[in-house]
Design a protein around this motif. Structure first.
Motif, PDB file in Angstrom:
ATOM      1  N   PHE A 163      12.166   8.163  -7.801  1.00  0.00           N
ATOM      2  CA  PHE A 163      12.312   6.804  -7.220  1.00  0.00           C
ATOM      3  C   PHE A 163      13.711   6.260  -6.786  1.00  0.00           C
ATOM      4  CE2 PHE A 163       8.598   5.863 -10.172  1.00  0.00           C
ATOM      5  CZ  PHE A 163       7.564   5.554  -8.975  1.00  0.00           C
ATOM      6  N   ALA A 164      14.618   7.322  -7.169  1.00  0.00           N
ATOM      7  CA  ALA A 164      16.158   6.952  -6.865  1.00  0.00           C
ATOM      8  C   ALA A 164      16.310   6.990  -5.405  1.00  0.00           C
ATOM      9  CB  ALA A 164      17.195   8.140  -7.601  1.00  0.00           C
ATOM     10  N   LYS A 165      17.313   6.140  -4.945  1.00  0.00           N
ATOM     11  CA  LYS A 165      17.618   6.272  -3.564  1.00  0.00           C
ATOM     12  C   LYS A 165      18.653   7.257  -3.206  1.00  0.00           C
ATOM     13  CE  LYS A 165      20.180   3.501  -0.300  1.00  0.00           C
ATOM     14  NZ  LYS A 165      21.092   2.116  -0.105  1.00  0.00           N
ATOM     15  N   SER A 166      18.339   8.046  -2.176  1.00  0.00           N
ATOM     16  CA  SER A 166      19.106   9.081  -1.588  1.00  0.00           C
ATOM     17  C   SER A 166      20.178   8.629  -1.036  1.00  0.00           C
ATOM     18  CB  SER A 166      18.334   9.893  -0.591  1.00  0.00           C
ATOM     19  OG  SER A 166      16.998  10.691  -1.264  1.00  0.00           O
ATOM     20  N   ALA A 167      21.506   9.193  -1.110  1.00  0.00           N
ATOM     21  CA  ALA A 167      22.707   9.024  -0.510  1.00  0.00           C
ATOM     22  C   ALA A 167      22.558   8.533   0.899  1.00  0.00           C
ATOM     23  CB  ALA A 167      24.025   9.670  -0.904  1.00  0.00           C
ATOM     24  N   TYR A 222       0.803  -1.193   0.029  1.00  0.00           N
ATOM     25  CA  TYR A 222      -0.064   0.066  -0.110  1.00  0.00           C
ATOM     26  C   TYR A 222       0.792   1.227  -0.169  1.00  0.00           C
ATOM     27  CZ  TYR A 222      -3.341   3.247   1.479  1.00  0.00           C
ATOM     28  OH  TYR A 222      -4.221   4.701   1.688  1.00  0.00           O
ATOM     29  N   ALA A 223       1.771   1.080   0.785  1.00  0.00           N
ATOM     30  CA  ALA A 223       2.802   2.219   0.729  1.00  0.00           C
ATOM     31  C   ALA A 223       3.544   2.465  -0.511  1.00  0.00           C
ATOM     32  CB  ALA A 223       3.890   2.107   1.841  1.00  0.00           C
ATOM     33  N   ALA A 224       3.860   1.347  -1.213  1.00  0.00           N
ATOM     34  CA  ALA A 224       4.710   1.402  -2.509  1.00  0.00           C
ATOM     35  C   ALA A 224       3.752   2.316  -3.352  1.00  0.00           C
ATOM     36  CB  ALA A 224       5.242   0.188  -2.946  1.00  0.00           C
ATOM     37  N   ARG A 225       2.236   1.836  -3.481  1.00  0.00           N
ATOM     38  CA  ARG A 225       1.423   2.213  -4.334  1.00  0.00           C
ATOM     39  C   ARG A 225       1.180   3.776  -4.265  1.00  0.00           C
ATOM     40  NH1 ARG A 225      -2.220   1.208  -8.100  1.00  0.00           N
ATOM     41  NH2 ARG A 225      -1.416  -0.848  -8.569  1.00  0.00           N
ATOM     42  N   SER A 226       1.166   3.956  -2.921  1.00  0.00           N
ATOM     43  CA  SER A 226       0.746   5.467  -2.577  1.00  0.00           C
ATOM     44  C   SER A 226       2.000   6.390  -2.980  1.00  0.00           C
ATOM     45  CB  SER A 226       0.468   5.758  -1.091  1.00  0.00           C
ATOM     46  OG  SER A 226      -0.719   5.153  -0.639  1.00  0.00           O
ATOM     47  N   THR A 227       3.397   5.963  -2.588  1.00  0.00           N
ATOM     48  CA  THR A 227       4.286   6.543  -2.950  1.00  0.00           C
ATOM     49  C   THR A 227       4.821   6.481  -4.654  1.00  0.00           C
ATOM     50  OG1 THR A 227       5.436   5.641  -0.943  1.00  0.00           O
ATOM     51  CG2 THR A 227       7.084   6.490  -2.741  1.00  0.00           C
ATOM     52  N   ALA A 228       4.340   5.431  -5.073  1.00  0.00           N
ATOM     53  CA  ALA A 228       4.565   5.609  -6.848  1.00  0.00           C
ATOM     54  C   ALA A 228       3.555   6.502  -7.341  1.00  0.00           C
ATOM     55  CB  ALA A 228       4.397   4.189  -7.341  1.00  0.00           C
ATOM     56  N   ASP A 229       2.303   6.666  -7.015  1.00  0.00           N
ATOM     57  CA  ASP A 229       1.359   7.554  -7.434  1.00  0.00           C
ATOM     58  C   ASP A 229       1.630   8.970  -7.161  1.00  0.00           C
ATOM     59  OD1 ASP A 229      -1.741   7.908  -8.408  1.00  0.00           O
ATOM     60  OD2 ASP A 229      -1.458   8.956  -6.533  1.00  0.00           O
ATOM     61  N   GLY A 230       2.188   9.184  -5.993  1.00  0.00           N
ATOM     62  CA  GLY A 230       2.641  10.645  -5.476  1.00  0.00           C
ATOM     63  C   GLY A 230       3.837  10.981  -6.296  1.00  0.00           C
ATOM     64  N   ILE A 231       4.711  10.107  -6.715  1.00  0.00           N
ATOM     65  CA  ILE A 231       5.937  10.549  -7.162  1.00  0.00           C
ATOM     66  C   ILE A 231       5.569  10.664  -8.744  1.00  0.00           C
ATOM     67  CG2 ILE A 231       8.084   9.496  -8.524  1.00  0.00           C
ATOM     68  CD1 ILE A 231       8.640   8.326  -5.890  1.00  0.00           C
ATOM     69  N   LEU A 232       4.672   9.884  -9.195  1.00  0.00           N
ATOM     70  CA  LEU A 232       4.186   9.933 -10.764  1.00  0.00           C
ATOM     71  C   LEU A 232       3.368  11.472 -10.956  1.00  0.00           C
ATOM     72  CD1 LEU A 232       3.417   6.463 -11.613  1.00  0.00           C
ATOM     73  CD2 LEU A 232       5.446   7.543 -12.610  1.00  0.00           C
ATOM     74  N   ARG A 233       2.598  11.625  -9.987  1.00  0.00           N
ATOM     75  CA  ARG A 233       1.726  12.917 -10.334  1.00  0.00           C
ATOM     76  C   ARG A 233       2.784  14.029 -10.079  1.00  0.00           C
ATOM     77  NH1 ARG A 233      -3.475  12.203 -10.572  1.00  0.00           N
ATOM     78  NH2 ARG A 233      -4.541  10.402 -10.122  1.00  0.00           N
ATOM     79  N   LEU A 234       3.664  13.887  -9.185  1.00  0.00           N
ATOM     80  CA  LEU A 234       4.634  15.294  -9.193  1.00  0.00           C
ATOM     81  C   LEU A 234       5.549  15.064 -10.351  1.00  0.00           C
ATOM     82  CD1 LEU A 234       5.995  17.111  -7.318  1.00  0.00           C
ATOM     83  CD2 LEU A 234       7.490  15.345  -6.464  1.00  0.00           C
ATOM     84  N   ASP A 282      16.731   2.022   1.291  1.00  0.00           N
ATOM     85  CA  ASP A 282      15.834   1.760   0.295  1.00  0.00           C
ATOM     86  C   ASP A 282      14.851   0.889   0.490  1.00  0.00           C
ATOM     87  OD1 ASP A 282      14.170   2.026  -2.059  1.00  0.00           O
ATOM     88  OD2 ASP A 282      15.879   1.456  -3.277  1.00  0.00           O
ATOM     89  N   LEU A 283      13.659   1.115   1.410  1.00  0.00           N
ATOM     90  CA  LEU A 283      12.760   0.135   1.887  1.00  0.00           C
ATOM     91  C   LEU A 283      11.823  -0.431   0.972  1.00  0.00           C
ATOM     92  CD1 LEU A 283      12.007   1.815   5.431  1.00  0.00           C
ATOM     93  CD2 LEU A 283      13.708   0.059   4.950  1.00  0.00           C
ATOM     94  N   LEU A 284      11.320   0.218  -0.097  1.00  0.00           N
ATOM     95  CA  LEU A 284      10.471  -0.144  -0.998  1.00  0.00           C
ATOM     96  C   LEU A 284      10.954  -0.652  -2.318  1.00  0.00           C
ATOM     97  CD1 LEU A 284       7.817   2.737  -0.457  1.00  0.00           C
ATOM     98  CD2 LEU A 284       7.682   0.711   0.422  1.00  0.00           C
ATOM     99  N   ARG A 285      12.201  -0.207  -2.729  1.00  0.00           N
ATOM    100  CA  ARG A 285      12.681  -0.515  -3.867  1.00  0.00           C
ATOM    101  C   ARG A 285      11.900  -0.622  -4.884  1.00  0.00           C
ATOM    102  NH1 ARG A 285      17.506  -3.565  -2.783  1.00  0.00           N
ATOM    103  NH2 ARG A 285      17.678  -4.269  -0.547  1.00  0.00           N
ATOM    104  N   LEU A 286      11.351   0.637  -5.298  1.00  0.00           N
ATOM    105  CA  LEU A 286      10.704   0.959  -6.483  1.00  0.00           C
ATOM    106  C   LEU A 286      11.445   1.293  -7.603  1.00  0.00           C
ATOM    107  CD1 LEU A 286       7.865   3.085  -4.735  1.00  0.00           C
ATOM    108  CD2 LEU A 286       7.883   0.544  -5.400  1.00  0.00           C
ATOM    109  N   GLU A 287      10.876   0.978  -8.938  1.00  0.00           N
ATOM    110  CA  GLU A 287      11.596   1.189 -10.184  1.00  0.00           C
ATOM    111  C   GLU A 287      10.562   1.316 -11.182  1.00  0.00           C
ATOM    112  OE1 GLU A 287      14.450  -1.091 -13.212  1.00  0.00           O
ATOM    113  OE2 GLU A 287      14.756  -1.445 -11.048  1.00  0.00           O
ATOM    114  N   LEU A 288      10.899   2.554 -11.933  1.00  0.00           N
ATOM    115  CA  LEU A 288       9.960   2.804 -13.271  1.00  0.00           C
ATOM    116  C   LEU A 288      10.554   2.003 -14.344  1.00  0.00           C
ATOM    117  CD1 LEU A 288       7.711   4.689 -14.199  1.00  0.00           C
ATOM    118  CD2 LEU A 288       9.538   6.347 -14.767  1.00  0.00           C
ATOM    119  N   GLN A 289       9.268   1.076 -14.650  1.00  0.00           N
ATOM    120  CA  GLN A 289       9.624   0.193 -15.786  1.00  0.00           C
ATOM    121  C   GLN A 289       9.345   0.667 -17.164  1.00  0.00           C
ATOM    122  OE1 GLN A 289      10.923  -2.343 -14.974  1.00  0.00           O
ATOM    123  NE2 GLN A 289      11.002  -3.916 -16.563  1.00  0.00           N
TER     124      GLN A 289
END
Length: 506
Positions: free
Chosen positions: A88-92, A35-47, A96-103
């Motif tokens: 989606f990139a991991k900050s230094a 659920y967190a991954a979907r919310s995060t991905a949706d937020g990043i894509l809308r941004l 990286d708990l969710l490990r999301l990647e734009l396919q």
């Protein structure tokens, strides 16, 4: 069962319970992570979509109050991927708990184009809201007046045509009466029929004039009309180059060409445009005011050299690619309007009415005198309209409805009221009359020609490659995001598909 056996059984039982608890906890944790991954991905894509829209055309917004970003689907996909991958990139130094990647990203620009008249109309109305302070009741009053003018102008045209038929029939009767070869019976019947038709039309016109209601003069000639600005007298325009757009490459991508909306004369003093002026009062007034405020006209300069055409308001009316052609047609229409309004004064002013009737009766005694009176009155009204046009071109005012004090010419054509001819006077400026004409302009043609002018001007002053067809006020795309995760050390891939639509006002 010995003590050790009991302890072993208890250990197994407790381990099973613990494993069940861990399994349930892991399941809930995985669901929460999903659920967190979907919310995060949706937020990043809308941004990412908002970041694309943030690249809007500044000149388009600053000059015309319209929001649009120049895009195509390939560029949209590239921008979304760029902004999305950055999100989606991991900050230094961060986990990286969710490990999301734009396919993948698939853009869709089937909607939101500024080539749509409806999208442009919506933005203009939104932009102009609050910039017009007049009471909507005054809009209704003016719409009613336009309807009356439309009917009046139609009756004048009919009366003029039938009066010409009557005069032709009269000449035929005179020629037949003096000739032995003519059919006198036919000529007399034709004359009587033409006289009856012309008298009927003139009587109907006079009835319409007698019932004409001009409403509140202060309302119709006051704050309802946008104030003219940037005025330049006619004399100062004589040395300016007459602009003509003849470049087929530029013309071929004009919105009016692409949408195949080439209605030529979209403005009419009679007929459906006038009858439909009140179809959507709010939109009509907002669009017409927008044109007067943000585009040049023959006597008003707002563009400060940024506009290609000089007679832009006139272009909206007639759509010709020549400044001079558009102005000459506007001028002819203005004289036609002023002739109709001046005719009202002649028929309602007792002195002028009796003067024209007496002259007509002296030339053509009998029941046909009112027909000739109409011809005389129309000529007088037209001559006065010529003087009205001269005043408007000098930046002076001409009232919608004349009085004895504002009337200039005598029936013989001489100036009998010098103060009315030379003074500033009350009434409307040229630009106010242009505003009236814009209210009578076909809605679709008006919107598309606004779009034409915006494109032409931005190409000339900011970006030669600008095109309304490539500008969008909203974006849509489908993105696939993969989450590389799992628990108990088992790695897996979970895919999510996101359909994003983002508008400038969302």
């Amino acid at each position: 069962m010995n003590l050790n056996s009991r302890k072993g059984f208890s250990s197994v039982f407790l381990t099973a319970i613990l494993l069940s608890f861990v399994l349930i906890t892991g399941t809930f944790a995985e669901a929460s992570a999903g659920y967190a991954a979907r919310s995060t991905a949706d937020g990043i894509l809308r941004l990412a979509a908002q970041s694309v829209l943030a690249e809007y055309d500044r000149a388009l917004f600053q000059e015309y109050g319209l929001f649009g970003v120049s895009l195509n689907e390939e560029l949209l996909e590239s921008r979304i991927r760029q902004y999305g991958e950055a999100g989606f990139a991991k900050s230094a130094g961060a986990a990286d708990l969710l490990r999301l990647e734009l396919q993948s990203v698939k853009g869709n620009l089937s909607e939101g184009s500024l080539l749509s008249p409806e999208a442009v109309s919506f933005q203009i109305q939104e932009y102009m809201e609050g910039r017009i302070l007049t009471d909507p009741q005054s809009w209704e009053a003016l719409a009613g007046l336009l309807g009356q003018i439309s009917t009046l102008n139609h009756l004048i045209g009919v009366s003029d045509s039938l009066a010409e038929d009557f005069q032709a029939a009269k000449r035929l009767l005179e020629e037949t009466s003096s000739s032995e070869d003519g059919d006198l019976a036919y000529a007399e019947e034709n004359y009587a029929q033409a006289q009856g038709h012309a008298l009927g039309a003139v009587n109907m016109l006079q009835s319409q004039i007698n019932g004409f209601s001009s409403g509140d003069p202060e309302l119709l000639e006051g704050s309802l009309f946008p104030e003219p600005s940037g005025f330049r007298p006619e004399e100062s325009l004589e040395d300016e180059t007459i602009r003509v757009l003849a470049n087929e490459e530029y013309m071929s991508i004009l919105p009016s060409r692409l949408l195949e909306v080439d209605k030529g004369m979209a403005f009419s003093l009679s007929g459906s445009p006038a009858q439909n002026a009140a179809a959507d009062l709010k939109e009509n007034f907002l669009l017409s005011t927008y044109i007067v405020r943000y585009f040049d006209s023959h006597l008003s300069r707002e563009g400060e050299g940024k506009h290609y055409f000089q007679n832009e308001g006139e272009y909206v009316l007639f759509g010709q690619m020549s400044d001079d052609a558009n102005y000459q047609r506007t001028k002819a229409s203005l004289i036609t309007l002023r002739t109709a309004l001046n005719l009202i004064h002649i028929y309602t002013d007792e002195v002028k009415y009796q003067e024209t009737l007496a002259l007509a009766a002296s030339i053509l005694p009998g029941p046909a005198a009112p027909i000739l009176q109409f011809v005389i009155a129309l000529a007088w009204a037209g001559a006065e309209a010529g003087k009205d046009m001269e005043r408007l071109e000098d930046g002076k005012r001409v009232p919608l409805f004349k009085t004895r004090e504002s009337w200039i010419l005598s029936l013989s054509g001489t100036v009998e009221n010098a103060s009315a001819a030379e003074g500033e006077g009350r009434g409307l400026h040229y630009e106010n009359y242009l505003f009236l004409f814009l209210l009578l302009t076909d809605r679709e043609a008006k919107l598309v020609r606004i779009m034409d002018l915006i494109q032409i001007n931005l190409q000339a002053s900011h970006d030669s490659g600008f095109a309304m067809k490539d500008s969008y006020c909203s974006v849509a795309f489908t993105a696939e995001v993969v989450r590389r995760s799992g628990f108990f050390g088992k790695r897996g891939q979970r895919f999510g598909t996101f359909a994003i639509t983002q508008g400038y006002d969302e």
